[in-house]
Enzyme design. Structure first.
Site, mmCIF file in Angstrom:
data_model
loop_
_atom_site.group_PDB
_atom_site.id
_atom_site.type_symbol
_atom_site.label_atom_id
_atom_site.label_comp_id
_atom_site.label_asym_id
_atom_site.label_seq_id
_atom_site.Cartn_x
_atom_site.Cartn_y
_atom_site.Cartn_z
ATOM 1 C CG ASP A 169 0.385 1.210 -4.295
ATOM 2 O OD1 ASP A 169 0.324 -0.018 -4.598
ATOM 3 O OD2 ASP A 169 -0.533 1.981 -4.607
ATOM 4 C CE LYS A 197 2.258 -4.277 -0.149
ATOM 5 N NZ LYS A 197 1.916 -3.008 -0.458
ATOM 6 N N GLY A 206 -0.515 -4.631 -6.913
ATOM 7 C CA GLY A 206 0.451 -4.427 -7.872
ATOM 8 C C GLY A 206 1.614 -4.074 -7.411
ATOM 9 C CG HIS A 207 3.223 -6.404 -4.730
ATOM 10 N ND1 HIS A 207 3.292 -7.570 -3.996
ATOM 11 C CD2 HIS A 207 2.426 -5.754 -4.418
ATOM 12 C CE1 HIS A 207 2.342 -7.367 -3.076
ATOM 13 N NE2 HIS A 207 1.804 -6.261 -3.243
ATOM 14 C CD GLN A 229 -4.597 -5.625 -0.929
ATOM 15 O OE1 GLN A 229 -4.563 -6.550 -0.220
ATOM 16 N NE2 GLN A 229 -4.429 -5.784 -2.374
HETATM 17 P P1 GDP Z 1 4.029 -2.399 -3.476
HETATM 18 O O1 GDP Z 1 2.520 -2.533 -3.843
HETATM 19 O O2 GDP Z 1 4.033 -2.119 -2.174
HETATM 20 O O3 GDP Z 1 4.876 -3.527 -4.114
HETATM 21 O O4 GDP Z 1 4.416 -1.021 -4.371
HETATM 22 P P2 GDP Z 1 4.334 -0.833 -5.571
HETATM 23 O O5 GDP Z 1 5.133 -1.323 -6.615
HETATM 24 O O6 GDP Z 1 2.714 -0.657 -6.138
HETATM 25 O O7 GDP Z 1 4.736 0.799 -6.014
HETATM 26 C C1 GDP Z 1 5.967 1.123 -5.504
HETATM 27 C C2 GDP Z 1 6.577 2.124 -6.670
HETATM 28 O O8 GDP Z 1 7.943 2.753 -6.252
HETATM 29 C C3 GDP Z 1 7.043 1.023 -7.757
HETATM 30 O O9 GDP Z 1 6.913 1.770 -9.020
HETATM 31 C C4 GDP Z 1 8.495 0.920 -7.347
HETATM 32 O O10 GDP Z 1 9.288 0.602 -8.546
HETATM 33 C C5 GDP Z 1 8.868 2.141 -6.981
HETATM 34 N N1 GDP Z 1 9.948 2.240 -5.733
HETATM 35 C C6 GDP Z 1 10.071 1.418 -4.984
HETATM 36 N N2 GDP Z 1 11.043 1.605 -3.952
HETATM 37 C C7 GDP Z 1 11.581 3.063 -4.518
HETATM 38 C C8 GDP Z 1 12.535 3.887 -4.332
HETATM 39 O O11 GDP Z 1 13.108 3.838 -3.191
HETATM 40 N N3 GDP Z 1 12.662 4.878 -4.842
HETATM 41 C C9 GDP Z 1 11.740 5.272 -5.951
HETATM 42 N N4 GDP Z 1 12.105 6.515 -6.538
HETATM 43 N N5 GDP Z 1 10.777 4.335 -6.571
HETATM 44 C C10 GDP Z 1 10.569 3.319 -5.666
HETATM 45 P P1 IMO Z 2 -1.035 -3.125 -3.049
HETATM 46 O O1 IMO Z 2 -0.656 -4.521 -2.865
HETATM 47 C C1 IMO Z 2 -3.174 0.604 -2.986
HETATM 48 C C2 IMO Z 2 -7.264 0.043 -2.341
HETATM 49 C C3 IMO Z 2 -8.311 0.506 -3.386
HETATM 50 C C4 IMO Z 2 -9.303 1.113 -2.624
HETATM 51 C C5 IMO Z 2 -9.547 -0.129 -1.602
HETATM 52 C C6 IMO Z 2 -10.439 -1.215 -1.743
HETATM 53 O O2 IMO Z 2 -0.279 -3.020 -4.403
HETATM 54 O O3 IMO Z 2 -0.091 -2.303 -2.231
HETATM 55 P P2 IMO Z 2 -10.523 -3.328 -3.443
HETATM 56 O O4 IMO Z 2 -10.205 -3.330 -4.997
HETATM 57 O O5 IMO Z 2 -9.312 -3.977 -2.587
HETATM 58 O O6 IMO Z 2 -11.867 -3.725 -2.952
HETATM 59 O O7 IMO Z 2 -10.290 -1.703 -3.078
HETATM 60 O O8 IMO Z 2 -8.325 -0.482 -1.413
HETATM 61 N N1 IMO Z 2 -6.392 -0.786 -2.728
HETATM 62 C C7 IMO Z 2 -5.014 -0.652 -2.953
HETATM 63 N N2 IMO Z 2 -4.401 0.820 -2.632
HETATM 64 N N3 IMO Z 2 -2.369 -0.535 -3.126
HETATM 65 C C8 IMO Z 2 -2.880 -1.717 -3.102
HETATM 66 O O9 IMO Z 2 -2.206 -3.017 -3.275
HETATM 67 C C9 IMO Z 2 -4.282 -1.664 -3.120
HETATM 68 N N4 IMO Z 2 -5.312 -2.874 -3.064
HETATM 69 C C10 IMO Z 2 -6.330 -2.210 -2.789
HETATM 70 O O10 IMO Z 2 -7.589 1.620 -4.103
HETATM 71 O O11 IMO Z 2 -9.088 2.224 -1.897
HETATM 72 MG MG MG Z 3 1.193 -1.660 -5.370
#
Ligand code: GDP
Ligand code: IMO
Ligand code: MG
Length: 424
Positions: free
Chosen positions: A13, A16, A40-41, A225
């Site tokens: 998270d 990416k 979840g991106h 991840q």
């Molecule tokens: P990923 O899994 O690495 O793609 O990241 P996620 O999308 O799960 O989580 C990142 C969250 O932060 C999302 O809700 C993005 O919309 C938000 N986000 C990304 N970059 C920024 C930033 O620079 N500032 C803020 N406030 N939110 C951001």
């Molecule tokens: P993105 O791509 C954050 C964590 C789960 C748990 C561990 C194992 O959005 O960054 P799993 O279901 O993969 O067997 O769970 O990994 N986990 C993540 N945490 N971002 C993710 O993906 C994750 N994918 C798995 O919370 O601790």
């Molecule tokens: Mg994510």
């Protein structure tokens, strides 16, 4: 004619999706290579929020080729749901711009049931998985009893394989986890409608990437991840079940490792973690609350509140080593605005000894972070589009990160929107 890999350097998270979306215009093909719908991106562009779990974030750009490589595990029902949602949002997805490897392993209904049943049976010791069946699916892949996407093209073979798998799974489900058994027709009924939708997208992914390179194109590999959730190098057993490090892009998509010439590590300006496992810089105080509230730190996939803490340079250093990072992006710098002091963990204290890299997994929970405190800043950053527009304290913070990692900070994200990015 090269490839760039985008990897998370913490526990997922990191943002990416946002960075891949921002970079996508410079690339011809965007490839996912591991993980499944545990990811979840989030991408925000033109006032629209897109959530991608399996489909590469590049899909949001029209005319961009996207591939899902052999290292991914795919839940057919969830995949179709994601595709339908994106199409309803106006995203173009056709067998022309999305290509899925036949070698991908399918997440079957029994994988999800087993994942959830195992987690419940572990009680306090649970991993905190997403419950999406990721672990059990990769287990079957390694055990050579998995169902692959290519199997969908031969219904008799598919039927035989599922029948064989159910024999073993039903013993586990009924005897160990006290769950009802699953029937062959019921299982087939759950995956076949989605399979029909999937078949036109099946393709030879290494060949599509080769053709892109042959034409002088560039490929972008989107990690899921984070490095510290890697099955081998992460905080085992509190990890996911795939190789999340940059080298996974080669095995997970079927390309040569020497193609991966740029490795961009994504780090938040602080740290978060979802699920169980050691987290040395975790904050249980008002600073942690500030990060969770200002950063909206609630999981994209499960909605769970994310654990929050200060930035950990030990973790960044380890990621630099494991991935061979060539540059980094710092996201969510805007979230730190309003904190009177910001801290960075520069080393760990392990039984009186200062260490610069993480110790063995079982010792990680006992280390004490060594912090360097820096002045915070009050100004909001979301309108900044150049380093010069950032307050001096924020620039000093970024400089210190560069010093600690020995790497250039190439991108700074100051908000969720595509435009809210500083390119250095
Ligand atoms: P990923 O899994 O690495 O793609 O990241 P996620 O999308 O799960 O989580 C990142 C969250 O932060 C999302 O809700 C993005 O919309 C938000 N986000 C990304 N970059 C920024 C930033 O620079 N500032 C803020 N406030 N939110 C951001
Ligand atoms: P993105 O791509 C954050 C964590 C789960 C748990 C561990 C194992 O959005 O960054 P799993 O279901 O993969 O067997 O769970 O990994 N986990 C993540 N945490 N971002 C993710 O993906 C994750 N994918 C798995 O919370 O601790
Ligand atoms: Mg994510």
């Amino acid at each position: 004619m090269s490839g760039m890999v985008v990897v998370g350097v913490q526990w997922g998270d990191e943002g990416k999706g946002k960075i891949v979306d921002m970079l996508a215009p410079d690339f011809d093909v965007v490839v996912r290579f591991q993980g499944g719908n545990n990811a979840g991106h989030t991408v925000r562009a033109g006032g629209v929020k897109y959530v991608l779990s399996l489909i590469p974030s590049g899909i949001v750009h029209p005319n961009k080729k996207c591939c899902i490589g052999n290292g991914v595990v795919l839940d057919p029902e969830e995949f179709c749901r994601e595709m339908d949602t994106l199409i309803a949002q106006g995203v173009r997805i056709t067998p022309d711009n999305l290509h899925i490897s036949r070698k991908i392993h399918l997440i079957m209904p029994y994988h999800k049931t087993l994942d959830q049943a195992r987690e419940s049976s572990l009680g306090e010791d649970k991993i905190g998985t997403t419950g999406r069946g990721i672990g059990p699916c990769y287990e079957d892949k390694a055990a050579r009893i998995g169902i692959r996407l290519g199997d969908l093209e031969d219904r008799d073979l598919l039927r035989d394989k599922i029948r064989a798998a159910l024999k073993e799974k039903n013993v586990l489900l009924t005897q160990l986890y006290r769950q009802p058994p699953l029937g062959l027709e019921e299982t087939l009924g759950k995956i076949l409608p989605a399979a029909e939708q999937l078949c036109p997208f099946l393709a030879d992914v290494p060949e599509i990437i080769r053709q892109c390179w042959q034409k002088g194109g560039q490929a972008l590999f989107e990690g899921a991840q984070g490095t510290h959730l890697d099955i081998d190098h992460g905080t085992y057993p509190f990890v996911t079940s795939s190789n999340t490090v940059a080298s996974g892009a080669a095995t997970g998509s079927g390309i040569a490792p020497w193609r991966l010439t740029k490795i961009l590590g994504i780090s938040k300006a602080y740290s978060t973690r979802v699920g169980a496992g050691p987290f040395p810089t975790e904050l249980m105080d008002e600073n942690g609350q500030h990060l969770r509230e200002q950063g909206a730190e609630f999981g994209t996939v499960t909605g769970r509140p994310r654990r929050c803490g200060w930035l950990d340079a030990v973790i960044l250093r380890n990621s630099t080593r494991l991935n061979g990072l060539t540059e980094i992006a710092i996201t969510k710098l805007d979230v730190l605005s309003g904190l009177p002091e910001v801290k960075i963990c520069t080393a760990y204290n392990q039984r009186g000894e200062k260490i610069l890299y993480p110790p063995e997994e079982h010792d990680l929970a006992a280390v004490e972070p060594v912090y360097v405190g820096m002045p915070g800043w009050a100004e909001p950053l979301s309108e900044a589009r150049s380093l010069g527009e950032l307050p001096g304290a924020a620039r000093d913070y970024l400089k210190y990160i560069e010093e600690l990692c020995g790497l250039p900070v190439k991108f700074v994200s100051v908000g969720p929107d595509r435009e809210q990015t500083i390119i250095n």
